[in-house]
Design an enzyme around this catalytic site. Structure first.
Site, PDB file in Angstrom:
ATOM      1  N   GLU A   1     -11.127   0.585  -3.636  1.00 57.29           N
ATOM      2  CA  GLU A   1     -11.451   0.189  -2.259  1.00 57.29           C
ATOM      3  C   GLU A   1     -12.127   1.340  -1.517  1.00 57.29           C
ATOM      4  O   GLU A   1     -11.627   2.472  -1.536  1.00 57.29           O
ATOM      5  CB  GLU A   1     -10.141  -0.215  -1.573  1.00 57.29           C
TER       6      GLU A   1
ATOM      7  N   SER B   1       0.853  -1.183   0.000  1.00 55.62           N
ATOM      8  CA  SER B   1       0.000   0.000   0.000  1.00 55.62           C
ATOM      9  C   SER B   1       0.894   1.240   0.000  1.00 55.62           C
ATOM     10  O   SER B   1       1.766   1.377   0.858  1.00 55.62           O
ATOM     11  CB  SER B   1      -0.883  -0.048   1.256  1.00 55.62           C
TER      12      SER B   1
ATOM     13  N   LYS C   1     -10.001  -7.774   7.052  1.00 48.47           N
ATOM     14  CA  LYS C   1      -9.022  -7.480   8.105  1.00 48.47           C
ATOM     15  C   LYS C   1      -9.559  -8.144   9.364  1.00 48.47           C
ATOM     16  O   LYS C   1     -10.632  -7.776   9.840  1.00 48.47           O
ATOM     17  CB  LYS C   1      -8.900  -5.973   8.336  1.00 48.47           C
TER      18      LYS C   1
ATOM     19  N   ASP D   1      -7.246   2.951  -3.080  1.00 46.70           N
ATOM     20  CA  ASP D   1      -7.999   2.922  -1.818  1.00 46.70           C
ATOM     21  C   ASP D   1      -8.282   4.362  -1.391  1.00 46.70           C
ATOM     22  O   ASP D   1      -7.357   5.140  -1.149  1.00 46.70           O
ATOM     23  CB  ASP D   1      -7.170   2.203  -0.741  1.00 46.70           C
TER      24      ASP D   1
ATOM     25  N   LYS E   1      -3.025   4.960  -2.401  1.00 39.80           N
ATOM     26  CA  LYS E   1      -4.011   5.687  -1.613  1.00 39.80           C
ATOM     27  C   LYS E   1      -4.439   6.906  -2.422  1.00 39.80           C
ATOM     28  O   LYS E   1      -3.575   7.592  -3.011  1.00 39.80           O
ATOM     29  CB  LYS E   1      -3.387   6.129  -0.284  1.00 39.80           C
TER      30      LYS E   1
ATOM     31  N   GLY F   1      -4.358  -4.835   5.768  1.00 37.00           N
ATOM     32  CA  GLY F   1      -3.322  -4.636   6.786  1.00 37.00           C
ATOM     33  C   GLY F   1      -3.599  -3.394   7.607  1.00 37.00           C
ATOM     34  O   GLY F   1      -4.302  -2.482   7.159  1.00 37.00           O
TER      35      GLY F   1
ATOM     36  N   LYS G   1      -0.984  -0.820  -4.469  1.00 36.36           N
ATOM     37  CA  LYS G   1      -2.225  -0.097  -4.123  1.00 36.36           C
ATOM     38  C   LYS G   1      -1.863   1.348  -3.836  1.00 36.36           C
ATOM     39  O   LYS G   1      -0.981   1.622  -3.015  1.00 36.36           O
ATOM     40  CB  LYS G   1      -2.861  -0.781  -2.918  1.00 36.36           C
TER      41      LYS G   1
ATOM     42  N   ASP H   1     -13.914  -2.186   2.523  1.00 33.36           N
ATOM     43  CA  ASP H   1     -13.012  -2.384   3.661  1.00 33.36           C
ATOM     44  C   ASP H   1     -13.783  -1.937   4.907  1.00 33.36           C
ATOM     45  O   ASP H   1     -14.463  -2.748   5.568  1.00 33.36           O
ATOM     46  CB  ASP H   1     -11.724  -1.566   3.420  1.00 33.36           C
TER      47      ASP H   1
HETATM   48  O1  SMG Z   1      -0.512  -2.851   6.819  1.00 34.68           O
HETATM   49  O2  SMG Z   1       0.191  -2.474   4.815  1.00 34.68           O
HETATM   50  C1  SMG Z   1      -0.536  -2.216   5.761  1.00 34.68           C
HETATM   51  C2  SMG Z   1      -1.495  -1.052   5.649  1.00 34.68           C
HETATM   52  C3  SMG Z   1      -2.353  -1.152   4.440  1.00 34.68           C
HETATM   53  O3  SMG Z   1      -3.375   0.719   3.429  1.00 34.68           O
HETATM   54  C4  SMG Z   1      -3.370  -0.049   4.365  1.00 34.68           C
HETATM   55  N1  SMG Z   1      -4.288   0.019   5.358  1.00 34.68           N
HETATM   56  O4  SMG Z   1      -7.516   1.271   4.559  1.00 34.68           O
HETATM   57  O5  SMG Z   1      -6.540  -0.506   3.953  1.00 34.68           O
HETATM   58  C5  SMG Z   1      -6.524   0.543   4.582  1.00 34.68           C
HETATM   59  C6  SMG Z   1      -5.338   1.000   5.397  1.00 34.68           C
HETATM   60  C7  SMG Z   1      -5.706   1.262   6.808  1.00 34.68           C
HETATM   61  C8  SMG Z   1      -4.626   1.816   7.663  1.00 34.68           C
HETATM   62  S1  SMG Z   1      -4.141   3.364   7.148  1.00 34.68           S
HETATM   63  C9  SMG Z   1      -3.231   4.125   8.359  1.00 34.68           C
HETATM   64 MG    MG Z   2      -8.559   0.199   3.005  1.00 35.14          MG
END
Ligand code: SMG
Ligand code: MG
Length: 366
Positions: free
Chosen positions: A212, A133, A261, A187, A161, A289, A159, A237
């Protein structure tokens, strides 16, 4: 199995680089670890809740409080993971916190019987393909450098953001630089509304695996309406906190894919129920994650090895976030991580490292 006491340990883990999403920037991870001490041995659980209630309503101080006041006192004197889950049902919400306690109990239970999480959950693979991510960057060149580095490291899926103002251009730039073969998804962490549907439909040109959580957590109906206006599959999610939510989302047509998750849904038992439900409906799932340390990561990798996890997860290597992990590090081989095979979650904290990052410990005798 009888629990004699529970340790609530807070650790401060500096991130190697800030991680920016549509809801904020993380610099450090303040993690709550739960260690249950039983007549059969110890077990570990990691709470996914973050410092502030921005990803969802949970936050780490509240997690410790509800454990101390409500969840731990409600445990029966003889307990396994299923019984713990039932005992906690009387309390609303706090899924990440319940998950941490249930996971610690499941870990103790499986260590005692010598079975791994992967075997117990029904994994059918010895390694899992890993995605990464990538946070919102300050500029496109910086983003391209970061993605390039991850591609070089072997990650099989990227991925990005996104948020309003950082969506079409970064996706276009990454597609142009890395080509059509790159598995790419985005995402939004709930940053858009249905009024953005026309804009989001412009992402369809980039052949993304999925988008996402484009809309708010409780917008299942609006996600269903958006799904009819996009060719890019919608993945949920934040919206999915239980198998019942997953069933509702599938029935409504609110998503074609689900990010599982274990923390968000209340633990590995519920995570497996969602997996089973999705598999029966032909809905692909993947493991999300929450910037876990090696303890949470180990269990997530076991889950990601179940047969319905047909897309690469956010199960990155330890060094994605941490220079030094509290467990022996998870390292990529050809874009994959090995599924732990030792009993329980299959890894242990390194005592010196754990001591160094610990900020507080609280002991609750039972
Ligand atoms: O653990 O690699 C990881 C984080 C992956 O982007 C990630 N998580 O919305 O999926 C999500 C985010 C939530 C945490 S963002 C601080
Ligand atoms: Mg997410």
């Amino acid at each position: 199995m009888k629990i004699t006491g529970i340790e609530l340990r807070r650790i401060a883990m500096p991130l190697r680089a800030p991680f920016r999403t549509s809801f904020g920037t993380e610099h450090d991870r303040d993690v709550l670890l739960v260690r249950v001490v039983t007549t059969e041995g110890d077990g570990w659980g990691e709470c996914a809740a973050m410092t502030a209630p921005r990803y969802n309503h949970e936050y780490v101080d509240a997690a410790q409080d509800v454990l101390r006041r409500h969840l731990i006192p409600a445990l029966p004197s003889t307990v396994d993971a299923h019984a713990a889950g039932r005992a906690m049902e009387q309390f609303k919400g706090h899924k990440m916190t319940k998950a941490a306690l249930e996971t610690a109990i499941l870990d103790a239970q499986l260590r005692a019987t010598g079975e791994s999480f992967a075997s117990y959950l029904g994994a059918d693979r010895a390694s899992v393909p890993c995605g990464v991510s990538v946070g919102i960057a300050d500029s496109l060149p910086e983003l391209l450098d970061t993605v390039d580095d991850f591609v070089q490291q072997g990650y099989v899926r990227i991925k990005l953001k996104i948020e309003p103002g950082w969506d079409l251009e970064p996706v276009r730039a990454v597609r142009e630089r890395f080509g059509d073969q790159l598995l790419l998804q985005v995402d939004a962490n709930a940053a858009y509304t249905l009024a953005d549907a026309r804009h989001l439909a412009r992402l369809d040109a980039f052949d993304l695996l999925l988008i996402e959580q484009p809309l708010a957590d409780d917008d299942l109906v609006q996600h269903a309406q958006l799904a009819r206006r996009l060719t890019t599959p919608i993945c949920l999610d934040e919206s999915i906190e239980s198998a019942a939510h997953a069933a509702a989302a599938i029935t409504l047509g609110a998503c074609q894919i689900i990010n599982i998750k274990p923390g968000r849904v209340g633990g590995y038992l519920e995570a497996r129920r969602i997996h089973d439900l999705c598999r029966a409906h032909g809905v692909p799932v993947w493991c999300g994650g929450m910037l876990e340390t090696g303890l949470g990561r180990a269990a997530n990798i076991a889950l990601a090895a179940l047969p319905g996890f047909t897309l690469p997860g956010d199960t990155s290597a330890s060094n994605r976030y941490y220079a030094t992990d509290i467990t022996p590090p998870f390292e990529l081989t050809d874009g994959h991580l090995d599924v732990p095979t030792a009993p329980g979650i299959g890894t242990d904290p390194v005592p010196d490292v754990l001591a160094e990052v610990t900020t507080t410990t609280e002991w609750i005798a039972l």
